[in-house]
Write a protein that holds these residues in place. Structure first.
Motif, PDB file in Angstrom:
ATOM      1  N   THR A   8       0.845  -1.198   0.000  1.00 60.11           N
ATOM      2  CA  THR A   8       0.000   0.000   0.000  1.00 60.11           C
ATOM      3  C   THR A   8       0.882   1.251   0.000  1.00 60.11           C
ATOM      4  N   PRO A   9       0.381   2.355  -0.589  1.00 56.57           N
ATOM      5  CA  PRO A   9       1.186   3.587  -0.623  1.00 56.57           C
ATOM      6  C   PRO A   9       1.481   4.101   0.780  1.00 56.57           C
ATOM      7  N   ILE A  10       2.666   4.650   0.940  1.00 57.78           N
ATOM      8  CA  ILE A  10       3.079   5.259   2.209  1.00 57.78           C
ATOM      9  C   ILE A  10       2.658   6.738   2.189  1.00 57.78           C
ATOM     10  N   GLN A  11       1.977   7.224   3.252  1.00 58.83           N
ATOM     11  CA  GLN A  11       1.493   8.612   3.288  1.00 58.83           C
ATOM     12  C   GLN A  11       2.015   9.318   4.542  1.00 58.83           C
ATOM     13  N   PHE A  12       2.573  10.512   4.355  1.00 56.06           N
ATOM     14  CA  PHE A  12       3.048  11.313   5.488  1.00 56.06           C
ATOM     15  C   PHE A  12       3.291  12.749   4.990  1.00 56.06           C
ATOM     16  N   LYS A  13       3.622  13.626   5.931  1.00 58.35           N
ATOM     17  CA  LYS A  13       3.937  15.017   5.591  1.00 58.35           C
ATOM     18  C   LYS A  13       5.297  15.374   6.159  1.00 58.35           C
ATOM     19  N   ASN A  14       6.046  16.174   5.402  1.00 57.08           N
ATOM     20  CA  ASN A  14       7.287  16.737   5.922  1.00 57.08           C
ATOM     21  C   ASN A  14       7.562  18.069   5.221  1.00 57.08           C
ATOM     22  N   ARG A  15       8.622  18.715   5.657  1.00 62.50           N
ATOM     23  CA  ARG A  15       8.953  20.033   5.113  1.00 62.50           C
ATOM     24  C   ARG A  15      10.202  19.944   4.231  1.00 62.50           C
ATOM     25  N   TYR A  16      10.090  20.544   3.054  1.00 62.56           N
ATOM     26  CA  TYR A  16      11.201  20.587   2.109  1.00 62.56           C
ATOM     27  C   TYR A  16      11.719  22.024   2.015  1.00 62.56           C
ATOM     28  N   ARG A  17      13.043  22.104   1.961  1.00 65.41           N
ATOM     29  CA  ARG A  17      13.682  23.412   1.914  1.00 65.41           C
ATOM     30  C   ARG A  17      13.651  23.979   0.504  1.00 65.41           C
ATOM     31  N   CYS A  18      13.271  25.264   0.397  1.00 65.76           N
ATOM     32  CA  CYS A  18      13.270  25.981  -0.888  1.00 65.76           C
ATOM     33  C   CYS A  18      14.652  26.594  -1.123  1.00 65.76           C
ATOM     34  N   ARG A  19      14.861  27.014  -2.335  1.00 60.96           N
ATOM     35  CA  ARG A  19      16.148  27.603  -2.684  1.00 60.96           C
ATOM     36  C   ARG A  19      16.411  28.898  -1.914  1.00 60.96           C
ATOM     37  N   ASP A  20      15.326  29.646  -1.540  1.00 60.51           N
ATOM     38  CA  ASP A  20      15.498  30.906  -0.808  1.00 60.51           C
ATOM     39  C   ASP A  20      15.633  30.711   0.695  1.00 60.51           C
ATOM     40  N   GLY A  21      15.675  29.431   1.157  1.00 59.49           N
ATOM     41  CA  GLY A  21      15.873  29.139   2.570  1.00 59.49           C
ATOM     42  C   GLY A  21      14.584  28.895   3.340  1.00 59.49           C
ATOM     43  N   SER A  22      13.436  29.201   2.727  1.00 63.04           N
ATOM     44  CA  SER A  22      12.166  28.921   3.394  1.00 63.04           C
ATOM     45  C   SER A  22      11.800  27.452   3.225  1.00 63.04           C
ATOM     46  N   TYR A  23      10.696  27.036   3.826  1.00 58.92           N
ATOM     47  CA  TYR A  23      10.269  25.632   3.754  1.00 58.92           C
ATOM     48  C   TYR A  23       8.821  25.548   3.314  1.00 58.92           C
ATOM     49  N   ARG A  24       8.511  24.472   2.580  1.00 56.61           N
ATOM     50  CA  ARG A  24       7.141  24.185   2.156  1.00 56.61           C
ATOM     51  C   ARG A  24       6.736  22.828   2.712  1.00 56.61           C
ATOM     52  N   TRP A  25       5.479  22.756   3.171  1.00 62.38           N
ATOM     53  CA  TRP A  25       4.949  21.475   3.648  1.00 62.38           C
ATOM     54  C   TRP A  25       4.505  20.659   2.439  1.00 62.38           C
ATOM     55  N   LEU A  26       4.991  19.399   2.346  1.00 56.52           N
ATOM     56  CA  LEU A  26       4.602  18.484   1.276  1.00 56.52           C
ATOM     57  C   LEU A  26       3.883  17.274   1.865  1.00 56.52           C
ATOM     58  N   SER A  27       2.751  16.929   1.237  1.00 54.15           N
ATOM     59  CA  SER A  27       1.998  15.731   1.644  1.00 54.15           C
ATOM     60  C   SER A  27       2.303  14.631   0.629  1.00 54.15           C
ATOM     61  N   TRP A  28       2.856  13.499   1.117  1.00 58.57           N
ATOM     62  CA  TRP A  28       3.399  12.462   0.240  1.00 58.57           C
ATOM     63  C   TRP A  28       2.491  11.245   0.118  1.00 58.57           C
ATOM     64  N   ARG A  29       2.534  10.639  -1.093  1.00 52.85           N
ATOM     65  CA  ARG A  29       2.051   9.265  -1.339  1.00 52.85           C
ATOM     66  C   ARG A  29       3.179   8.564  -2.099  1.00 52.85           C
ATOM     67  N   LEU A  30       3.822   7.566  -1.435  1.00 51.15           N
ATOM     68  CA  LEU A  30       4.987   6.880  -2.006  1.00 51.15           C
ATOM     69  C   LEU A  30       4.696   5.402  -2.208  1.00 51.15           C
ATOM     70  N   SER A  31       5.179   4.884  -3.330  1.00 49.73           N
ATOM     71  CA  SER A  31       5.050   3.430  -3.561  1.00 49.73           C
ATOM     72  C   SER A  31       6.257   2.724  -2.942  1.00 49.73           C
ATOM     73  N   PRO A  32       6.094   1.470  -2.517  1.00 53.54           N
ATOM     74  CA  PRO A  32       7.254   0.697  -2.041  1.00 53.54           C
ATOM     75  C   PRO A  32       8.275   0.547  -3.185  1.00 53.54           C
ATOM     76  N   TYR A  33       9.524   0.293  -2.839  1.00 54.30           N
ATOM     77  CA  TYR A  33      10.561   0.119  -3.853  1.00 54.30           C
ATOM     78  C   TYR A  33      10.349  -1.184  -4.594  1.00 54.30           C
ATOM     79  N   GLU A  34      10.477  -1.090  -5.896  1.00 54.28           N
ATOM     80  CA  GLU A  34      10.374  -2.262  -6.749  1.00 54.28           C
ATOM     81  C   GLU A  34      11.395  -2.101  -7.868  1.00 54.28           C
ATOM     82  N   ASN A  35      12.287  -3.109  -7.939  1.00 53.85           N
ATOM     83  CA  ASN A  35      13.400  -3.027  -8.907  1.00 53.85           C
ATOM     84  C   ASN A  35      14.234  -1.771  -8.670  1.00 53.85           C
ATOM     85  N   GLY A  36      14.382  -1.409  -7.402  1.00 52.74           N
ATOM     86  CA  GLY A  36      15.221  -0.286  -7.023  1.00 52.74           C
ATOM     87  C   GLY A  36      14.602   1.090  -7.242  1.00 52.74           C
TER      88      GLY A  36
END
Length: 481
Positions: free
Chosen positions: A88-116
């Motif tokens: 099943t997809p992995i779902q969570f939120k974290n903050r990613y750094r922008c080029r100007d030093g600020s941060y944006r909240w991202l909400s993720w849906r990730l698939s498990p690794y398959e064939n790397g």
């Protein structure tokens, strides 16, 4: 290679191009991650959202872009992507750094690794995350507190009226309102603000205010209001409507300022301005005064036909030797004041007085067709005025009047002590008509005679020698026809 293989390769290329097109069209942040910790592929939304170029994002481990406080739990979720039993997809939120030093909240849906490889979809939820955060709520409370402090500290009166309730009562007044009006919140809350008007409800501004309220519009008016102690004051009131999300009028905010001092100053300024205007119009004709105020320079104008009158008090020199100076000035003032009234009556322009001489002209500064008749009527009335003054004063004196009609230049010259004056040969001839005349009579030139002969009684004097002009035929103006 046979045709079926070629066709298969073409289909594969087309499919890859289609997938890439969908990849780039997505409004979300799409990525393919490698198990070595780097991004393999990213769509352009990443650059739009974070500011990094796609090459910069692919050149560093993606964990380098995660907020330091979020790395630990992000790594925990990342481990879930390696579990073989997890489909099943992995779902969570974290903050990613922008080029100007600020941060944006991202909400993720990730698939498990398959064939790397792991496939991911991220959405920028910065706004939602901020609005729901404790920090946002704390800042919002601080902003509300600051707003309330600013309203309370304002030097202008601020009121809020509820437009949803009958008669639109006040539901809030700030301390400045009490300072301006003398009314405390306990005195006014629950009442319409019209009590400030007292009995002065017939002011035009009140009708303007009512119309704005009825229309639900902004409005600024100046009203005569009354303090709680009965003292009147001038209130500059601005009302602004407040509408809800459904465009329903809910409240009116009122801003009130006591501008009594300003109104008094403006009134005093108008009074002084009117005095100055009146004084200026006693010196210059109104059209000339208006032109001078606009041009700020000398002014002259050609008039083709005007009629000029000179009058002189005969025997003034011996009379002045028999009278004290102040009495003499009062005597002249009576005579010239009577002449001024006659000039106003007949619509002609007083030019000036020179000693005991009086000069007036018709047909300027505003041209008029009957200027010669107006001057003739004034001359006859001047004789009657002198007779009346003689009877009152018990003094024996006469006036000598000369009139001429012709072209002149009229205007104001110089930069100080302005005076409206006339220039031209017609002016000189009019002066000669007076000086060569006879006491108690009105002498006119042939040019003036031609304009008066059908409406006035005139008598030919004959040819007389006029200084600087030679012989001229002149006439006596006797009476109206």
């Amino acid at each position: 290679m046979n045709s079926s293989c070629e066709e298969g390769e073409q289909n594969l290329v087309q499919m890859e191009a289609s997938l890439q097109a969908f990849f780039n069209l997505s409004p979300d942040l799409l990525c393919i991650r490698s198990s070595d910790g780097y991004f393999c592929q990213l769509n352009s939304v990443w650059q739009t959202t974070l500011g990094w170029t796609l090459e910069e994002l692919r050149s560093r481990p993606w964990l380098d872009f995660v907020h330091l406080d979020d790395i630990a739990f992000t790594f925990d979720w990342e481990r879930q992507c390696y579990l073989e039993e997890n489909h099943t997809p992995i779902q969570f939120k974290n903050r990613y750094r922008c080029r100007d030093g600020s941060y944006r909240w991202l909400s993720w849906r990730l698939s498990p690794y398959e064939n790397g490889l792991s496939y991911g979809i991220a959405q920028d939820v910065t706004q939602n995350s901020w609005l729901g955060s404790e920090a946002y709520r704390a800042e919002l409370q601080e902003m509300v507190k600051l707003r309330d402090q600013a309203i309370a500290a304002s030097s202008v009166g601020i009121t809020i009226a509820d437009a949803r309730l009958p008669d639109m009562p006040l539901i809030y007044v700030n301390p400045a309102f009490e300072a301006i009006t003398g009314y405390s919140p306990a005195d006014v809350l629950g009442y319409n603000c019209r009590f400030l008007q007292g009995n002065k409800t017939d002011q035009p501004a009140v009708a303007e205010l009512r119309a704005a309220i009825k229309a639900g519009e902004n409005c600024t008016v100046t009203l005569l209001n009354y303090h709680k102690n009965g003292t009147p004051f001038w209130n500059e009131l601005t009302i602004s409507p407040i509408y809800d999300d459904y465009n329903n009028l809910t409240h009116f905010v009122g801003i009130q300022s006591d501008i009594s001092a300003r109104v008094r100053a403006e009134t005093a300024l108008r009074v002084e301005k009117n005095k100055s205007e009146k004084l200026l119009l006693n010196i210059l004709p109104q059209p000339i005064a208006e032109q001078l105020k606009q041009l700020q320079s000398s002014l002259a104008q050609q008039f083709d036909q005007v009629t000029i009158l000179f009058a002189d008090i005969v025997g003034f020199t011996p009379l002045s030797s028999q009278m004290p100076p102040l009495e003499l000035i009062n005597f002249l003032n009576q005579i010239f004041s009577a002449f001024d009234k006659l000039a106003e009556k007949h619509g002609v322009e007083k030019i000036k007085t020179i000693g005991d001489a009086y000069m007036v002209a018709g047909g300027l500064p505003v041209p008029q067709d009957n200027h010669t008749e107006a001057i003739a009527n004034m001359a006859l009335d001047m004789q009657q005025a002198i007779t009346s003054i003689q009877a009152r004063q018990g003094k024996s004196f006469q006036i000598r009047i000369g009139i001429n009609t012709g072209p002149v230049v009229a205007g104001v010259i110089g930069i100080k002590k302005f005076i409206y004056d006339l220039w031209g040969d017609a002016v000189n001839v009019a002066s000669r008509m007076e000086s060569s005349g006879v006491a108690g009579k009105i002498q006119v030139t042939a040019a003036t005679y031609e304009r008066l002969k059908d409406k006035f009684v005139l008598e030919k004097r004959g040819d007389i020698l006029i200084k600087g002009k030679g012989e001229m035929t002149t006439y006596w103006l006797i009476a109206r026809a």
